[in-house]
Design an enzyme around this catalytic site. Structure first.
Site, PDB file in Angstrom:
ATOM      1  N   ALA A 184     -40.318   4.719  94.678  1.00  0.00           N
ATOM      2  CA  ALA A 184     -39.578   5.674  95.512  1.00  0.00           C
ATOM      3  C   ALA A 184     -40.537   6.785  95.900  1.00  0.00           C
ATOM      4  O   ALA A 184     -40.692   7.777  95.186  1.00  0.00           O
ATOM      5  CB  ALA A 184     -38.378   6.223  94.743  1.00  0.00           C
ATOM      6  N   GLY A 186     -42.129   9.455  98.910  1.00  0.00           N
ATOM      7  CA  GLY A 186     -41.817  10.174 100.143  1.00  0.00           C
ATOM      8  C   GLY A 186     -40.320  10.273 100.371  1.00  0.00           C
ATOM      9  O   GLY A 186     -39.538  10.559  99.460  1.00  0.00           O
ATOM     10  N   ASP A 274     -37.219  -3.518  95.497  1.00  0.00           N
ATOM     11  CA  ASP A 274     -37.356  -2.439  96.472  1.00  0.00           C
ATOM     12  C   ASP A 274     -36.244  -1.423  96.245  1.00  0.00           C
ATOM     13  O   ASP A 274     -35.131  -1.781  95.820  1.00  0.00           O
ATOM     14  CB  ASP A 274     -37.265  -2.986  97.898  1.00  0.00           C
ATOM     15  CG  ASP A 274     -38.534  -3.722  98.318  1.00  0.00           C
ATOM     16  OD1 ASP A 274     -39.515  -3.675  97.562  1.00  0.00           O
ATOM     17  OD2 ASP A 274     -38.517  -4.342  99.398  1.00  0.00           O
ATOM     18  N   ALA A 297     -33.017 -13.868 102.761  1.00  0.00           N
ATOM     19  CA  ALA A 297     -31.712 -14.029 103.403  1.00  0.00           C
ATOM     20  C   ALA A 297     -31.817 -14.470 104.861  1.00  0.00           C
ATOM     21  O   ALA A 297     -30.952 -15.187 105.365  1.00  0.00           O
ATOM     22  CB  ALA A 297     -30.927 -12.716 103.313  1.00  0.00           C
ATOM     23  N   GLU A 364     -45.801  -9.277 100.750  1.00  0.00           N
ATOM     24  CA  GLU A 364     -44.896 -10.427 100.802  1.00  0.00           C
ATOM     25  C   GLU A 364     -45.635 -11.706 101.192  1.00  0.00           C
ATOM     26  O   GLU A 364     -45.319 -12.793 100.681  1.00  0.00           O
ATOM     27  CB  GLU A 364     -43.765 -10.159 101.781  1.00  0.00           C
ATOM     28  CG  GLU A 364     -42.712 -11.250 101.805  1.00  0.00           C
ATOM     29  CD  GLU A 364     -41.469 -10.828 102.564  1.00  0.00           C
ATOM     30  OE1 GLU A 364     -40.612 -10.153 101.958  1.00  0.00           O
ATOM     31  OE2 GLU A 364     -41.368 -11.165 103.774  1.00  0.00           O
TER      32      GLU A 364
END
Length: 413
Positions: A184, A186, A274, A297, A364
């Site tokens: 986490a 900014g 994430d 997804a 990724e």
């Protein structure tokens, strides 16, 4: 454990002489390989299972490890075959008591049910009918409308395929602990972290010990969230890179370093997520495994030729083809496997930097390359990270984690 080694090696010879085994072409067992498999298994097997073949079989099956120890698994099968079965004889004697002249009109289904209750009386007495009444939802433990297994025999986890109580009881008995890492940095800290942690406390690995590792550039802004007993937050300060792509890629090194310095001493399993997501349903012990990947997804129903693998031959993430397109928003496994994954991805990223290239989808792309070479032992369906913007899908019964509303233009400035 040494007794099992001796029994296993002894049984290898017996198995090789067994005509039944020969008939299914499983006679080519090597005692030396069996011993090597046992030596590999010993460090990850709970000590309370030593000398208990049935417990070892249960452990291998539940954790999808049997395929990693094929010869030893065959030996165990023969170790647990009973020499004599009295239950069959008891069932016939019970039939004389059940189907008497007073019950001569009984149909076969009722007779079978009464016979089972009679011969398995101890188990029947322990049945918890209150739980059955409280949870009337039928669990078929099978799905025919979706892919439930990969060609390398890794299960694909969907709603309706597992009994959550069984998994929870097993892992609680093992006193399992889980680490959850999240970045986490900014504006992501202010926008997403509180909702992420609050929803995780409600749905993520409920009943287990969980440590949240929060990687942030401003630890003073980490929100205070009420935590259940046995759960805690560890805040780690990281550098805020100028580009969001660098934050995404450099997390691999931060995760690997933290696993080495902290996580491996406190948790058996690690999940990396994430922060711009919210838990909306159970994300539980059914997701635990040696190496866990997530179906993306947007691609799980897309033809393979449309998968967005990195097509640049100069990149370490280059792939000509693949099996599944995985989403880097969720991955996990044992701390050993997650450490290997993150170290491998980081090396690929740094190699690309030396060659002045950047993978198409950054970390990724490297993660997909890793899982193409090192197949995951468990694959999570899109239920475990769903994008509401996709809309209704008939095969998606129970979303568990959903994308939060994205504000990329504002957040990444």
């Amino acid at each position: 454990m040494l007794q099992i080694w001796k029994i296993a090696v002894t049984n290898v010879k017996l198995i090789q002489e067994n005509e039944l085994v020969k008939s299914v072409k499983l006679a080519e067992l090597d005692g030396h390989i069996v011993v090597k498999e046992i030596e590999t298994l010993q460090p990850i097997l709970p000590s309370s299972y030593f000398g208990k073949p049935l417990k070892i079989v249960e452990f291998l099956a539940l954790n999808e490890r049997a395929t990693g120890f094929p010869f030893f698994d065959i030996c165990l099968t023969f170790l647990i075959i009973p020499v004599k079965v009295a239950s069959g004889e008891r069932s016939f004697s019970k039939l004389n008591l059940i189907k008497s002249h007073l019950r001569s009109n009984m149909l076969q289904d009722r007779l079978n049910s009464l016979a089972i209750l009679s011969t398995e009386g101890d188990e029947a007495k322990n049945l918890n009918f209150e739980v059955a009444e409280q949870k009337p939802r039928h669990i078929s433990l099978s799905r025919t409308d979706v892919q439930t297994c990969t060609y390398w025999r890794a299960p694909v986890i969907w709603d309706g395929m597992f009994n959550p109580e069984y998994y929870d009881v097993f892992y609680r008995k093992q006193n399992t602990s889980v680490a959850l890492t999240v970045f986490a940095v900014g504006k992501y800290l202010d926008t997403y972290l509180k909702d992420f942690l609050t929803s995780a406390e409600r749905y993520f690995m409920v009943g287990l010990r969980v440590t949240y590792y929060i990687f942030t550039d401003d630890p003073t802004k980490v929100p205070q969230v009420a935590l259940a007993p046995g759960r805690e937050v560890v805040t780690l300060q990281v550098e805020r890179h100028r580009r969001w792509q660098d934050i995404s890629m450099m997390r691999m090194k931060s995760i690997a370093d933290t696993i080495e310095s902290q996580v491996r001493h406190r948790a058996q399993y690690v999940f990396c997520l994430d922060v711009d997501q919210v838990f909306v349903g159970r994300f539980g012990t059914e997701a635990l495994g040696d190496s866990v990947a997530l179906m993306h997804a947007f691609f799980y129903r897309t033809p393979k030729f449309r998968y967005t693998y990195d097509q640049n031959p100069k990149s370490e993430a280059f792939m000509e083809k693949g099996d599944i397109y995985y989403h880097a928003a969720v991955f996990g496994g044992t701390w050993q496997n997650v450490k290997r994954l993150t170290e491998s991805c980081y090396k690929g990223i740094m190699k690309d930097k030396e060659n002045q290239v950047e993978a198409l989808w950054h970390d990724e792309s490297h993660l997909n390359k890793y899982f193409w070479i090192h197949k995951p032992t468990k694959v999570l369906s899109p239920e475990y990270c769903w994008a509401p913007e996709i809309g209704y899908r008939m095969d998606l019964h129970f979303p568990r984690l959903v994308w939060a509303e994205k504000h990329y233009r504002a957040l990444r400035q």
